[in-house]
Scaffold this motif. Sequence first.
Motif, short mmCIF file in Angstrom:
data_model
loop_
_atom_site.label_atom_id
_atom_site.label_comp_id
_atom_site.label_asym_id
_atom_site.label_seq_id
_atom_site.Cartn_x
_atom_site.Cartn_y
_atom_site.Cartn_z
N ARG A 10 0.84 -1.21 0.00
CA ARG A 10 0.00 0.00 0.00
C ARG A 10 0.88 1.25 0.00
NH1 ARG A 10 -3.72 2.80 -1.87
NH2 ARG A 10 -4.85 4.14 -0.46
N ALA A 11 1.95 1.22 0.75
CA ALA A 11 2.89 2.36 0.78
C ALA A 11 3.49 2.59 -0.60
CB ALA A 11 3.98 2.12 1.81
N GLU A 12 3.80 1.53 -1.31
CA GLU A 12 4.34 1.66 -2.68
C GLU A 12 3.32 2.31 -3.59
OE1 GLU A 12 5.58 -2.25 -3.86
OE2 GLU A 12 7.18 -2.30 -2.35
N GLU A 13 2.06 1.91 -3.48
CA GLU A 13 1.00 2.52 -4.29
C GLU A 13 0.86 4.00 -3.98
OE1 GLU A 13 -2.57 0.27 -3.56
OE2 GLU A 13 -1.63 -1.60 -4.22
N LEU A 14 0.84 4.33 -2.69
CA LEU A 14 0.70 5.73 -2.27
C LEU A 14 1.90 6.57 -2.73
CD1 LEU A 14 -0.66 5.20 1.34
CD2 LEU A 14 -1.93 6.16 -0.59
N ALA A 15 3.10 6.02 -2.59
CA ALA A 15 4.31 6.73 -3.02
C ALA A 15 4.28 6.96 -4.53
CB ALA A 15 5.55 5.95 -2.62
N CYS A 16 3.85 5.97 -5.27
CA CYS A 16 3.76 6.09 -6.73
C CYS A 16 2.79 7.21 -7.11
CB CYS A 16 3.33 4.77 -7.34
SG CYS A 16 3.35 4.78 -9.15
N GLN A 17 1.62 7.21 -6.50
CA GLN A 17 0.63 8.25 -6.78
C GLN A 17 1.16 9.63 -6.40
OE1 GLN A 17 -2.78 6.94 -4.57
NE2 GLN A 17 -3.17 5.20 -5.92
N TRP A 18 1.84 9.71 -5.28
CA TRP A 18 2.39 10.98 -4.81
C TRP A 18 3.46 11.50 -5.78
CZ3 TRP A 18 7.25 12.28 -2.51
CH2 TRP A 18 7.28 13.54 -1.89
N LEU A 19 4.34 10.59 -6.22
CA LEU A 19 5.37 10.99 -7.18
C LEU A 19 4.74 11.41 -8.51
CD1 LEU A 19 8.09 8.29 -6.41
CD2 LEU A 19 8.29 10.77 -6.03
N GLU A 20 3.73 10.67 -8.96
CA GLU A 20 3.04 11.05 -10.20
C GLU A 20 2.42 12.44 -10.08
OE1 GLU A 20 1.65 7.04 -12.48
OE2 GLU A 20 0.55 7.51 -10.65
N SER A 21 1.89 12.77 -8.90
CA SER A 21 1.30 14.10 -8.70
C SER A 21 2.37 15.20 -8.76
CB SER A 21 0.55 14.16 -7.37
OG SER A 21 1.45 14.29 -6.28
N LYS A 22 3.62 14.82 -8.62
CA LYS A 22 4.74 15.76 -8.69
C LYS A 22 5.40 15.75 -10.07
CE LYS A 22 5.60 16.28 -3.92
NZ LYS A 22 4.83 17.50 -3.91
N GLY A 23 4.76 15.07 -11.04
CA GLY A 23 5.25 15.09 -12.41
C GLY A 23 6.12 13.91 -12.82
N TYR A 24 6.28 12.93 -11.94
CA TYR A 24 7.05 11.74 -12.28
C TYR A 24 6.21 10.82 -13.15
CZ TYR A 24 10.58 12.90 -8.74
OH TYR A 24 11.57 13.50 -8.01
N GLU A 25 6.88 10.11 -14.05
CA GLU A 25 6.21 9.15 -14.91
C GLU A 25 6.51 7.73 -14.42
OE1 GLU A 25 6.64 7.43 -19.46
OE2 GLU A 25 7.56 9.36 -18.97
N PHE A 26 5.46 6.98 -14.15
CA PHE A 26 5.60 5.59 -13.67
C PHE A 26 6.04 4.69 -14.82
CE2 PHE A 26 3.58 1.41 -13.39
CZ PHE A 26 4.22 0.90 -12.28
N LEU A 27 7.04 3.86 -14.58
CA LEU A 27 7.48 2.89 -15.58
C LEU A 27 7.22 1.45 -15.14
CD1 LEU A 27 10.90 4.41 -16.72
CD2 LEU A 27 8.67 4.62 -17.83
N GLU A 28 7.63 1.14 -13.90
CA GLU A 28 7.51 -0.25 -13.45
C GLU A 28 7.51 -0.33 -11.94
OE1 GLU A 28 9.41 -4.55 -14.68
OE2 GLU A 28 9.76 -2.77 -15.90
N LYS A 29 6.84 -1.36 -11.44
CA LYS A 29 6.75 -1.59 -10.00
C LYS A 29 7.27 -2.99 -9.70
CE LYS A 29 2.73 -2.11 -7.48
NZ LYS A 29 1.45 -1.64 -6.98
N ASN A 30 8.02 -3.12 -8.61
CA ASN A 30 8.53 -4.39 -8.13
C ASN A 30 9.36 -5.15 -9.17
OD1 ASN A 30 5.39 -4.44 -6.62
ND2 ASN A 30 7.27 -4.13 -5.47
#
Length: 118
Positions: A10-30
Amino acid sequence: MAEHLDSGKRAEELACQWLESKGYEFLEKNFRYKHAEIDLIMKHQGLLIFVEVKFRSGTGFGFAEEFVDYGKKKLIIKAADAYIHQIDWHQDIRFDIVGVYKDRHGNINFRHFEDAFY
């Protein structure tokens, strides 16, 4: 699944969303390579960023960055090298740590440590 694993995911999901809100582009998880795993791989401002996410319910036992020891860093770097080779990346990279903190009222806060190690 054990509760600590649930809170970690859950922390990974929240961190990903938070980073995306700061303009980061998600590529891959785990992303896994042998015994190593990278929690999040993101892109931001031309950088490929490998993110270690740490969840803490409070700071009584220390901050997130204190829980990424030499051995863990070494594994993350090894996995990052494999990923870089896999996608044929030839630009700059960075290793970050994102601490996800839950206070006693259930509020979630983040601490982002850019360029945390190499």
